[in-house]
Motif scaffolding. Structure first.
Motif, PDB file in Angstrom:
ATOM      1  N   ALA A 126       0.834  -1.209   0.000  1.00 32.09           N
ATOM      2  CA  ALA A 126       0.000   0.000   0.000  1.00 32.09           C
ATOM      3  C   ALA A 126       0.865   1.254   0.000  1.00 32.09           C
ATOM      4  CB  ALA A 126      -0.933  -0.004   1.206  1.00 32.09           C
ATOM      5  N   LEU A 127       1.857   1.294   0.851  1.00 33.34           N
ATOM      6  CA  LEU A 127       2.735   2.467   0.929  1.00 33.34           C
ATOM      7  C   LEU A 127       3.475   2.693  -0.380  1.00 33.34           C
ATOM      8  CD1 LEU A 127       4.085   2.066   4.567  1.00 33.34           C
ATOM      9  CD2 LEU A 127       2.587   3.885   3.712  1.00 33.34           C
ATOM     10  N   ALA A 128       3.981   1.623  -0.982  1.00 36.21           N
ATOM     11  CA  ALA A 128       4.710   1.759  -2.253  1.00 36.21           C
ATOM     12  C   ALA A 128       3.819   2.354  -3.341  1.00 36.21           C
ATOM     13  CB  ALA A 128       5.247   0.403  -2.696  1.00 36.21           C
ATOM     14  N   ARG A 129       2.559   1.980  -3.340  1.00 37.34           N
ATOM     15  CA  ARG A 129       1.639   2.466  -4.365  1.00 37.34           C
ATOM     16  C   ARG A 129       1.106   3.868  -4.062  1.00 37.34           C
ATOM     17  NH1 ARG A 129       2.254  -2.576  -4.403  1.00 37.34           N
ATOM     18  NH2 ARG A 129       1.813  -3.916  -6.189  1.00 37.34           N
ATOM     19  N   ALA A 130       1.003   4.184  -2.789  1.00 37.20           N
ATOM     20  CA  ALA A 130       0.403   5.466  -2.398  1.00 37.20           C
ATOM     21  C   ALA A 130       1.375   6.633  -2.439  1.00 37.20           C
ATOM     22  CB  ALA A 130      -0.190   5.354  -0.992  1.00 37.20           C
ATOM     23  N   GLU A 131       2.627   6.417  -2.100  1.00 35.84           N
ATOM     24  CA  GLU A 131       3.578   7.522  -1.956  1.00 35.84           C
ATOM     25  C   GLU A 131       3.690   8.346  -3.239  1.00 35.84           C
ATOM     26  OE1 GLU A 131       7.112   5.488  -0.666  1.00 35.84           O
ATOM     27  OE2 GLU A 131       6.587   5.773   1.450  1.00 35.84           O
ATOM     28  N   VAL A 132       3.596   9.660  -3.068  1.00 37.31           N
ATOM     29  CA  VAL A 132       3.676  10.576  -4.205  1.00 37.31           C
ATOM     30  C   VAL A 132       5.009  10.403  -4.929  1.00 37.31           C
ATOM     31  CG1 VAL A 132       3.664  13.000  -4.905  1.00 37.31           C
ATOM     32  CG2 VAL A 132       2.077  12.201  -3.135  1.00 37.31           C
ATOM     33  N   ALA A 133       6.080  10.204  -4.175  1.00 36.26           N
ATOM     34  CA  ALA A 133       7.401  10.005  -4.775  1.00 36.26           C
ATOM     35  C   ALA A 133       7.587   8.575  -5.278  1.00 36.26           C
ATOM     36  CB  ALA A 133       8.494  10.332  -3.753  1.00 36.26           C
ATOM     37  N   GLY A 134       6.612   7.704  -5.002  1.00 38.19           N
ATOM     38  CA  GLY A 134       6.672   6.317  -5.454  1.00 38.19           C
ATOM     39  C   GLY A 134       5.789   6.126  -6.671  1.00 38.19           C
ATOM     40  N   GLN A 135       4.840   5.189  -6.553  1.00 38.05           N
ATOM     41  CA  GLN A 135       3.970   4.894  -7.693  1.00 38.05           C
ATOM     42  C   GLN A 135       2.845   5.920  -7.874  1.00 38.05           C
ATOM     43  OE1 GLN A 135       2.713   0.759  -7.911  1.00 38.05           O
ATOM     44  NE2 GLN A 135       4.668   0.086  -7.057  1.00 38.05           N
ATOM     45  N   ASN A 136       2.556   6.700  -6.862  1.00 37.94           N
ATOM     46  CA  ASN A 136       1.595   7.806  -6.948  1.00 37.94           C
ATOM     47  C   ASN A 136       0.269   7.405  -7.587  1.00 37.94           C
ATOM     48  OD1 ASN A 136       0.503  10.364  -6.667  1.00 37.94           O
ATOM     49  ND2 ASN A 136       1.659  11.249  -8.347  1.00 37.94           N
ATOM     50  N   LYS A 137      -0.347   6.381  -7.036  1.00 34.02           N
ATOM     51  CA  LYS A 137      -1.621   5.910  -7.581  1.00 34.02           C
ATOM     52  C   LYS A 137      -2.750   6.922  -7.387  1.00 34.02           C
ATOM     53  CE  LYS A 137      -0.142   1.956  -9.123  1.00 34.02           C
ATOM     54  NZ  LYS A 137      -0.095   1.664 -10.547  1.00 34.02           N
ATOM     55  N   GLY A 138      -2.653   7.792  -6.391  1.00 31.84           N
ATOM     56  CA  GLY A 138      -3.636   8.864  -6.246  1.00 31.84           C
ATOM     57  C   GLY A 138      -3.550   9.834  -7.413  1.00 31.84           C
ATOM     58  N   GLY A 139      -2.328  10.183  -7.790  1.00 24.06           N
ATOM     59  CA  GLY A 139      -2.133  11.039  -8.955  1.00 24.06           C
ATOM     60  C   GLY A 139      -2.605  10.367 -10.231  1.00 24.06           C
ATOM     61  N   GLY A 140      -2.366   9.069 -10.329  1.00 27.32           N
ATOM     62  CA  GLY A 140      -2.830   8.322 -11.499  1.00 27.32           C
ATOM     63  C   GLY A 140      -4.345   8.296 -11.608  1.00 27.32           C
ATOM     64  N   ALA A 141      -5.014   8.179 -10.468  1.00 30.38           N
ATOM     65  CA  ALA A 141      -6.475   8.185 -10.479  1.00 30.38           C
ATOM     66  C   ALA A 141      -7.008   9.559 -10.900  1.00 30.38           C
ATOM     67  CB  ALA A 141      -7.015   7.797  -9.104  1.00 30.38           C
ATOM     68  N   ALA A 142      -6.374  10.616 -10.429  1.00 28.06           N
ATOM     69  CA  ALA A 142      -6.787  11.966 -10.837  1.00 28.06           C
ATOM     70  C   ALA A 142      -6.548  12.157 -12.326  1.00 28.06           C
ATOM     71  CB  ALA A 142      -6.040  13.018 -10.028  1.00 28.06           C
ATOM     72  N   ALA A 143      -5.417  11.677 -12.824  1.00 27.56           N
ATOM     73  CA  ALA A 143      -5.128  11.790 -14.261  1.00 27.56           C
ATOM     74  C   ALA A 143      -6.177  11.040 -15.074  1.00 27.56           C
ATOM     75  CB  ALA A 143      -3.728  11.262 -14.560  1.00 27.56           C
ATOM     76  N   ALA A 144      -6.576   9.847 -14.608  1.00 29.95           N
ATOM     77  CA  ALA A 144      -7.599   9.077 -15.323  1.00 29.95           C
ATOM     78  C   ALA A 144      -8.916   9.852 -15.379  1.00 29.95           C
ATOM     79  CB  ALA A 144      -7.794   7.723 -14.640  1.00 29.95           C
ATOM     80  N   ALA A 145      -9.321  10.431 -14.254  1.00 32.39           N
ATOM     81  CA  ALA A 145     -10.553  11.220 -14.236  1.00 32.39           C
ATOM     82  C   ALA A 145     -10.453  12.405 -15.189  1.00 32.39           C
ATOM     83  CB  ALA A 145     -10.851  11.698 -12.811  1.00 32.39           C
ATOM     84  N   LEU A 146      -9.326  13.082 -15.184  1.00 29.64           N
ATOM     85  CA  LEU A 146      -9.138  14.244 -16.056  1.00 29.64           C
ATOM     86  C   LEU A 146      -9.149  13.849 -17.536  1.00 29.64           C
ATOM     87  CD1 LEU A 146      -6.514  16.024 -13.834  1.00 29.64           C
ATOM     88  CD2 LEU A 146      -8.767  16.958 -14.449  1.00 29.64           C
ATOM     89  N   HIS A 147      -8.563  12.720 -17.876  1.00 30.43           N
ATOM     90  CA  HIS A 147      -8.607  12.244 -19.261  1.00 30.43           C
ATOM     91  C   HIS A 147     -10.039  11.950 -19.690  1.00 30.43           C
ATOM     92  CE1 HIS A 147      -4.451  12.047 -20.557  1.00 30.43           C
ATOM     93  NE2 HIS A 147      -4.119  11.590 -19.364  1.00 30.43           N
ATOM     94  N   LEU A 148     -10.824  11.366 -18.805  1.00 31.44           N
ATOM     95  CA  LEU A 148     -12.219  11.091 -19.131  1.00 31.44           C
ATOM     96  C   LEU A 148     -13.031  12.375 -19.263  1.00 31.44           C
ATOM     97  CD1 LEU A 148     -12.772   7.951 -16.901  1.00 31.44           C
ATOM     98  CD2 LEU A 148     -12.631   8.029 -19.405  1.00 31.44           C
TER      99      LEU A 148
END
Length: 167
Positions: A126-148
């Protein structure tokens, strides 16, 4: 291992009119979801989008909150955030499957949603995926919403040349 592979990421879309996002987060594992929210806010800001935040009790309530907002508020897109870590019972499967299914159904009804609800085996994943400096899945989810949102706006404007099939 997926973390060592390279993946293509679409460039962030640009917008001529303001975009309003609603970030809906289930902060059960607050240290993890705080990172997801920070990543989502960062990507939204990079696109010039305004992002409001609401908290709900758990991952199962995230799609309900998005459905309510879609009917009752004025948002262009939504970012679903949370974290489900496998436990000792089958509750994990229920929460993962039902929250994902509900988000997908909302999307099929026209809501522009980026799904950033982590479903992991342990806290380290979870930490590896959540960290902004890591996989930044929160940023990825926002990018997906913005693309849609960008896609929906282009189709609403009648810009459908070259997209999909014609009967």
């Amino acid at each position: 291992m997926a973390a060592s592979e390279q993946h293509y990421t679409l460039p962030l879309p640009g917008f001529s009119k303001p975009v309003r996002l609603l970030i809906v987060v289930a902060p059960y594992y607050k240290d993890i979801t705080d990172q997801l929210v920070a990543g989502a806010r960062g990507v939204a800001a990079a696109c010039g989008a305004e992002a409001d935040l609401v908290e709900v009790p758990g991952a199962l309530e995230v799609p309900t909150a998005i459905g309510l907002a879609e009917r009752m508020a004025k948002y262009d897109g939504y970012v679903a955030l949370g974290c489900v870590i496998r436990g000792e019972t089958t509750h994990y499967e229920t929460v993962c499957n039902d929250s994902s299914r509900a988000i997908t159904l909302l999307g099929l009804q026209g809501a522009c949603i980026g799904n950033g609800i982590l479903t992991v085996e342990n806290r380290g994943q979870a930490l590896a995926r959540a960290e902004v400096a890591g996989q930044n899945k929160g940023g990825g989810a926002a990018a997906a919403a913005l693309h849609l949102v960008a896609l929906a706006r282009s189709w609403a404007a009648g810009d459908t040349k070259g997209i999909g099939f014609r009967a």
